[in-house]
Design a protein around this motif. Structure first.
Motif, PDB file in Angstrom:
ATOM      1  N   ASN A  69      -0.678  51.247  30.160  1.00 13.97           N
ATOM      2  CA  ASN A  69      -2.012  51.996  29.158  1.00 13.97           C
ATOM      3  C   ASN A  69      -1.326  53.542  28.743  1.00 13.97           C
ATOM      4  OD1 ASN A  69      -3.615  50.286  28.759  1.00 13.97           O
ATOM      5  ND2 ASN A  69      -4.391  50.068  30.958  1.00 13.97           N
ATOM      6  N   GLU A  72       1.630  53.296  25.934  1.00 11.92           N
ATOM      7  CA  GLU A  72       0.286  53.236  24.592  1.00 11.92           C
ATOM      8  C   GLU A  72      -0.174  54.837  24.430  1.00 11.92           C
ATOM      9  OE1 GLU A  72      -0.798  52.053  21.270  1.00 11.92           O
ATOM     10  OE2 GLU A  72       1.111  51.769  22.157  1.00 11.92           O
ATOM     11  N   GLN A  73      -0.702  55.227  25.078  1.00 11.70           N
ATOM     12  CA  GLN A  73      -1.298  56.404  25.392  1.00 11.70           C
ATOM     13  C   GLN A  73      -0.539  57.748  24.703  1.00 11.70           C
ATOM     14  OE1 GLN A  73      -4.658  57.439  24.912  1.00 11.70           O
ATOM     15  NE2 GLN A  73      -4.463  55.179  25.316  1.00 11.70           N
ATOM     16  N   CYS A  75       2.603  56.948  23.223  1.00 12.24           N
ATOM     17  CA  CYS A  75       3.049  56.306  21.427  1.00 12.24           C
ATOM     18  C   CYS A  75       2.133  57.218  20.833  1.00 12.24           C
ATOM     19  CB  CYS A  75       3.190  54.345  21.771  1.00 12.24           C
ATOM     20  SG  CYS A  75       4.303  54.379  22.705  1.00 12.24           S
ATOM     21  N   ILE A  76       1.201  57.060  21.095  1.00 10.92           N
ATOM     22  CA  ILE A  76      -0.487  57.253  20.299  1.00 10.92           C
ATOM     23  C   ILE A  76      -0.442  58.668  19.789  1.00 10.92           C
ATOM     24  CG2 ILE A  76      -3.112  57.744  19.754  1.00 10.92           C
ATOM     25  CD1 ILE A  76      -3.138  54.816  21.565  1.00 10.92           C
ATOM     26  N   LYS A  77      -0.144  59.834  21.101  1.00 13.74           N
ATOM     27  CA  LYS A  77       0.149  60.756  20.440  1.00 13.74           C
ATOM     28  C   LYS A  77       1.135  61.332  19.858  1.00 13.74           C
ATOM     29  CE  LYS A  77      -2.084  62.491  25.339  1.00 13.74           C
ATOM     30  NZ  LYS A  77      -1.716  62.879  26.556  1.00 13.74           N
ATOM     31  N   GLY A  79       1.841  59.802  17.079  1.00 11.96           N
ATOM     32  CA  GLY A  79       1.673  58.995  15.908  1.00 11.96           C
ATOM     33  C   GLY A  79       1.506  57.541  16.097  1.00 11.96           C
ATOM     34  N   SER A  80       1.959  56.670  16.532  1.00  6.27           N
ATOM     35  CA  SER A  80       2.639  55.824  16.731  1.00  6.27           C
ATOM     36  C   SER A  80       1.684  54.657  17.859  1.00  6.27           C
ATOM     37  CB  SER A  80       4.153  55.147  17.098  1.00  6.27           C
ATOM     38  OG  SER A  80       4.098  56.084  18.511  1.00  6.27           O
ATOM     39  N   HIS A  81       2.590  53.671  18.725  1.00  6.12           N
ATOM     40  CA  HIS A  81       2.716  52.855  19.025  1.00  6.12           C
ATOM     41  C   HIS A  81       3.687  51.687  19.994  1.00  6.12           C
ATOM     42  CE1 HIS A  81       3.282  49.426  16.897  1.00  6.12           C
ATOM     43  NE2 HIS A  81       2.418  50.096  15.379  1.00  6.12           N
ATOM     44  N   ASP A 121      -1.342  46.084  17.512  1.00  2.80           N
ATOM     45  CA  ASP A 121      -2.358  45.585  16.517  1.00  2.80           C
ATOM     46  C   ASP A 121      -3.101  44.515  16.626  1.00  2.80           C
ATOM     47  OD1 ASP A 121      -0.252  43.591  15.851  1.00  2.80           O
ATOM     48  OD2 ASP A 121       0.289  44.853  13.649  1.00  2.80           O
ATOM     49  N   CYS A 170       8.278  53.243  21.605  1.00  3.23           N
ATOM     50  CA  CYS A 170       7.602  53.655  20.140  1.00  3.23           C
ATOM     51  C   CYS A 170       7.694  53.154  19.154  1.00  3.23           C
ATOM     52  CB  CYS A 170       6.904  54.842  20.763  1.00  3.23           C
ATOM     53  SG  CYS A 170       5.988  54.854  21.801  1.00  3.23           S
ATOM     54  N   MET A 172       6.781  53.432  14.853  1.00  3.88           N
ATOM     55  CA  MET A 172       5.990  54.119  13.286  1.00  3.88           C
ATOM     56  C   MET A 172       6.148  53.517  12.739  1.00  3.88           C
ATOM     57  SD  MET A 172       6.616  58.028  12.925  1.00  3.88           S
ATOM     58  CE  MET A 172       6.086  58.290  14.713  1.00  3.88           C
TER      59      MET A 172
END
Length: 177
Positions: A69, A72-73, A75-77, A79-81, A121, A170, A172
């Protein structure tokens, strides 16, 4: 005097033709420029500094360990996953970037523990694109996937507990100029 008028008339005709040809050439040049720029735009995909480029995506290999988790967070910061592997070519590219002594979280999980693996996704894990190690996934409580190198079989996916800490990858989409 009649001759003067005729030669002036011919000069105007030549001048008019020259203007038409010039306008046509300028139009062709503008259209050609637009075509070339649209092609170049599709080719000039950019990735952030220190990210790896492949196809239409950019990849970042983490240097720190976190649970699934938090990975993933992070990666999100950026701009990715967490990475979603769609092809064998993508899998092969990614593993070439990795350290064989480190395991890396993928964006693949089985949230319910019922064998219904899905990507971050929300796409299901295709039967055609699976690179599990032999006899993996094996435990329903291990609901997160990683890519890991095992001797002598090489790289493959393994299911693990999501709370354990591993490196991650990650992904993008490239930014097109």
């Amino acid at each position: 005097m009649v001759q003067e008028r005729q030669s002036q008339g011919r000069g105007k005709g030549v001048c008019w033709s020259l203007r038409l040809w010039s306008a046509a050439m300028v139009s062709i040049l503008l259209l050609s420029t637009c075509f070339v720029l649209s092609c170049v735009e599709k080719v000039w995909g950019c990735c952030p500094s220190h990210w790896k480029s492949f196809g239409s995506s950019c990849y970042h290999i983490s240097t720190d360990k976190n649970n699934w988790n938090i990975s993933e967070q992070k990666c999100i910061k950026m701009g990715s996953h967490l990475v979603v592997i769609n092809t064998e070519a993508e899998q092969n590219f990614i593993i070439q970037q990795l350290n064989k002594s480190i395991a890396y979280f993928l964006g693949l999980s089985d949230p319910q523990g019922n064998g219904q693996w899905q990507w971050i996704d929300n796409t299901p894990c295709s039967q055609n694109i699976r690179f599990w190690h032999l006899n993996e996934p094996n435990l329903p409580d291990e609901r997160c996937a990683l890519v890991v190198h095992w001797d002598p079989t090489g790289w493959g996916w393994n299911n693990v507990f999501c709370k354990h800490k591993y490196n991650s990858i990650c992904e993008m989409k490239k930014t097109y100029l």
